[in-house]
Design a protein around this motif. Structure first.
Motif, short mmCIF file in Angstrom:
data_model
loop_
_atom_site.label_atom_id
_atom_site.label_comp_id
_atom_site.label_asym_id
_atom_site.label_seq_id
_atom_site.Cartn_x
_atom_site.Cartn_y
_atom_site.Cartn_z
N TRP A 163 0.82 -1.22 0.00
CA TRP A 163 0.00 0.00 0.00
C TRP A 163 0.85 1.26 0.00
O TRP A 163 0.65 2.16 -0.82
CB TRP A 163 -0.92 0.01 1.23
CG TRP A 163 -1.97 -1.06 1.21
CD1 TRP A 163 -2.62 -1.56 0.12
CD2 TRP A 163 -2.50 -1.77 2.35
NE1 TRP A 163 -3.51 -2.53 0.49
CE2 TRP A 163 -3.46 -2.68 1.86
CE3 TRP A 163 -2.26 -1.73 3.72
CZ2 TRP A 163 -4.18 -3.55 2.69
CZ3 TRP A 163 -2.97 -2.57 4.55
CH2 TRP A 163 -3.92 -3.47 4.04
N PHE A 164 1.80 1.31 0.91
CA PHE A 164 2.58 2.54 1.05
C PHE A 164 3.73 2.63 0.05
O PHE A 164 4.22 3.72 -0.24
CB PHE A 164 3.08 2.70 2.48
CG PHE A 164 2.04 3.26 3.39
CD1 PHE A 164 1.87 4.63 3.53
CD2 PHE A 164 1.19 2.41 4.09
CE1 PHE A 164 0.89 5.15 4.36
CE2 PHE A 164 0.20 2.92 4.92
CZ PHE A 164 0.05 4.30 5.04
N GLY A 165 4.15 1.49 -0.48
CA GLY A 165 5.16 1.53 -1.54
C GLY A 165 4.62 2.23 -2.77
O GLY A 165 5.30 3.09 -3.37
N LEU A 209 13.01 4.68 -2.67
CA LEU A 209 12.33 3.63 -1.92
C LEU A 209 13.28 2.48 -1.61
O LEU A 209 13.31 1.98 -0.47
CB LEU A 209 11.12 3.11 -2.73
CG LEU A 209 10.15 2.21 -1.95
CD1 LEU A 209 8.73 2.38 -2.49
CD2 LEU A 209 10.54 0.75 -2.04
N ARG A 210 14.06 2.09 -2.60
CA ARG A 210 15.04 1.01 -2.39
C ARG A 210 16.03 1.38 -1.28
O ARG A 210 16.30 0.59 -0.38
CB ARG A 210 15.79 0.74 -3.70
CG ARG A 210 16.82 -0.36 -3.60
CD ARG A 210 17.56 -0.55 -4.92
NE ARG A 210 18.44 0.56 -5.23
CZ ARG A 210 19.27 0.58 -6.28
NH1 ARG A 210 19.29 -0.46 -7.12
NH2 ARG A 210 20.05 1.61 -6.50
N LEU A 236 16.36 -0.01 3.07
CA LEU A 236 17.57 -0.46 3.77
C LEU A 236 17.95 0.49 4.90
O LEU A 236 18.33 0.05 5.99
CB LEU A 236 18.72 -0.58 2.78
CG LEU A 236 18.55 -1.66 1.70
CD1 LEU A 236 19.73 -1.65 0.74
CD2 LEU A 236 18.41 -3.04 2.33
N LEU A 237 17.86 1.80 4.64
CA LEU A 237 18.19 2.78 5.68
C LEU A 237 17.29 2.62 6.89
O LEU A 237 17.76 2.66 8.04
CB LEU A 237 18.07 4.20 5.12
CG LEU A 237 18.42 5.33 6.09
CD1 LEU A 237 19.89 5.28 6.48
CD2 LEU A 237 18.07 6.69 5.49
N GLY A 238 15.99 2.43 6.66
CA GLY A 238 15.05 2.23 7.76
C GLY A 238 15.38 0.97 8.55
O GLY A 238 15.31 0.95 9.78
N ILE A 258 9.19 3.99 5.29
CA ILE A 258 8.48 4.40 4.08
C ILE A 258 7.19 5.12 4.44
O ILE A 258 6.84 6.14 3.85
CB ILE A 258 8.21 3.16 3.20
CG1 ILE A 258 9.54 2.60 2.68
CG2 ILE A 258 7.27 3.49 2.05
CD1 ILE A 258 9.43 1.23 2.04
N VAL A 259 6.47 4.61 5.44
CA VAL A 259 5.23 5.24 5.90
C VAL A 259 5.51 6.64 6.43
O VAL A 259 4.83 7.62 6.08
CB VAL A 259 4.55 4.38 7.00
CG1 VAL A 259 3.36 5.12 7.59
CG2 VAL A 259 4.11 3.05 6.42
N ALA A 260 6.52 6.77 7.30
CA ALA A 260 6.84 8.06 7.92
C ALA A 260 7.30 9.09 6.89
O ALA A 260 6.92 10.26 6.96
CB ALA A 260 7.91 7.87 8.99
N ALA A 261 8.11 8.66 5.93
CA ALA A 261 8.59 9.58 4.89
C ALA A 261 7.43 10.10 4.04
O ALA A 261 7.37 11.28 3.71
CB ALA A 261 9.63 8.88 4.01
#
Length: 299
Positions: free
Chosen positions: A91-93, A105-106, A110-112, A149-152
């Protein structure tokens, strides 16, 4: 069956990066499950193998398996664990790609995961509350990566509305606050490590989005590293370049002689045409002679 496999390959190569990440997570989960079943048939446990790729809370144990800071974010403890993580990623991607790039995103996945894992280890080694379990605790799951990803996305478009089943429309900023608040409330639960990792991932997402708005891309080094690794597996990277031909001595003299001879012949021909033009006029020239004269005038 063949066309189905071909379609999957095409999707993996050309599809959105979040679909590729879902494929990787699901493939690893299925592989680990099959290994576990196979070992059970021989009365063996897969726990030790699984633990090799899980992120240990202990820094001492982590020093023996440093790769786990990467592998843990692709491992899952059960079907429901991977199901909900992949649904959030799906969903969030898709939503993330409306505001950022596929490479973002990629890199952020990894950073997250890295930040979530570090938060987890630091918390378990600093706070006395976790001292009893620090040597036995380990972490798996893509939750920290997904929360980044959600937070960003929420930081980038806080007032963007999404439709939730049973709850109706809700703004992204409120959804992010609910998720982060839940993690804070359950930070001392049985899954304390998971909730701490979620917070680390969410902070990584906020950090990334805030930095990007100021012109700094925190995922740049990750993407450069991944592109460099991918380049090693491309055929053209290892393809030998054709050798340059080098001419020595007599060959060079022969080429110079041929060139000079050709130029002299052209010059002599133009001189002859000009002499004919002088004596008999332009109309006396043949079509080929006129063309040669015209070509020479352009040089």
């Amino acid at each position: 069956m063949g066309h189905i496999i071909a379609d999957l390959k095409d999707t993996f190569k050309k599809g959105n990066i979040y679909i590729q990440l879902i494929f990787i997570n699901v493939a690893i989960f299925i592989f680990c499950t099959l290994i576990g079943v196979a070992l059970q048939l021989f009365n063996q446990s897969a726990v030790e193998i699984f633990d090799l790729f899980a992120l240990p809370a202990s820094f001492t144990q982590f020093a023996l398996q440093p790769w786990s800071i990467l592998t843990y974010m692709f491992m899952h403890a059960g079907f429901l664990h991977i199901l909900f993580n992949m649904l959030w990623l799906y969903w969030f991607g898709a939503l993330f790609l409306h505001f950022f790039s596929a490479k973002h995103l990629r890199g952020l996945y990894l950073l997250g995961g890295f930040c979530g894992g570090l938060f987890y280890m630091i918390a378990y080694n600093i706070f006395p509350y976790f001292s009893v379990v620090v040597e036995q605790a380990s972490l798996v799951g893509a939750s920290a990566s997904v929360l980044a990803i959600v937070a960003a996305t929420a930081y980038r478009e806080p007032n963007y509305r999404i439709q939730l089943f049973l709850f109706g429309a809700i703004r992204l900023k409120y959804l992010a606050l609910i998720v982060i608040g839940t993690d804070l409330l359950f930070i001392t639960s049985n899954n304390a490590g998971g909730h701490i990792a979620h917070l680390g991932g969410a902070l990584a997402g906020l950090w990334f989005a805030a930095s990007l708005s100021k012109g700094s891309d925190l995922t740049l080094w990750i993407n450069k590293l991944l592109d460099g690794i991918a380049a090693l597996f491309r055929k053209k990277t290892w393809k030998r370049k054709p050798k340059m031909k080098i001419y020595y001595g007599q060959n060079i003299r022969e080429k110079d002689y041929d060139y000079n001879a050709h130029k002299k012949a052209q010059s002599d021909e133009i001189d002859r045409i000009l002499e004919k033009l002088k004596k008999s006029g332009y109309e006396s020239l043949t079509t080929e002679e006129k063309k040669s004269l015209f070509d020479a005038s352009k040089k």
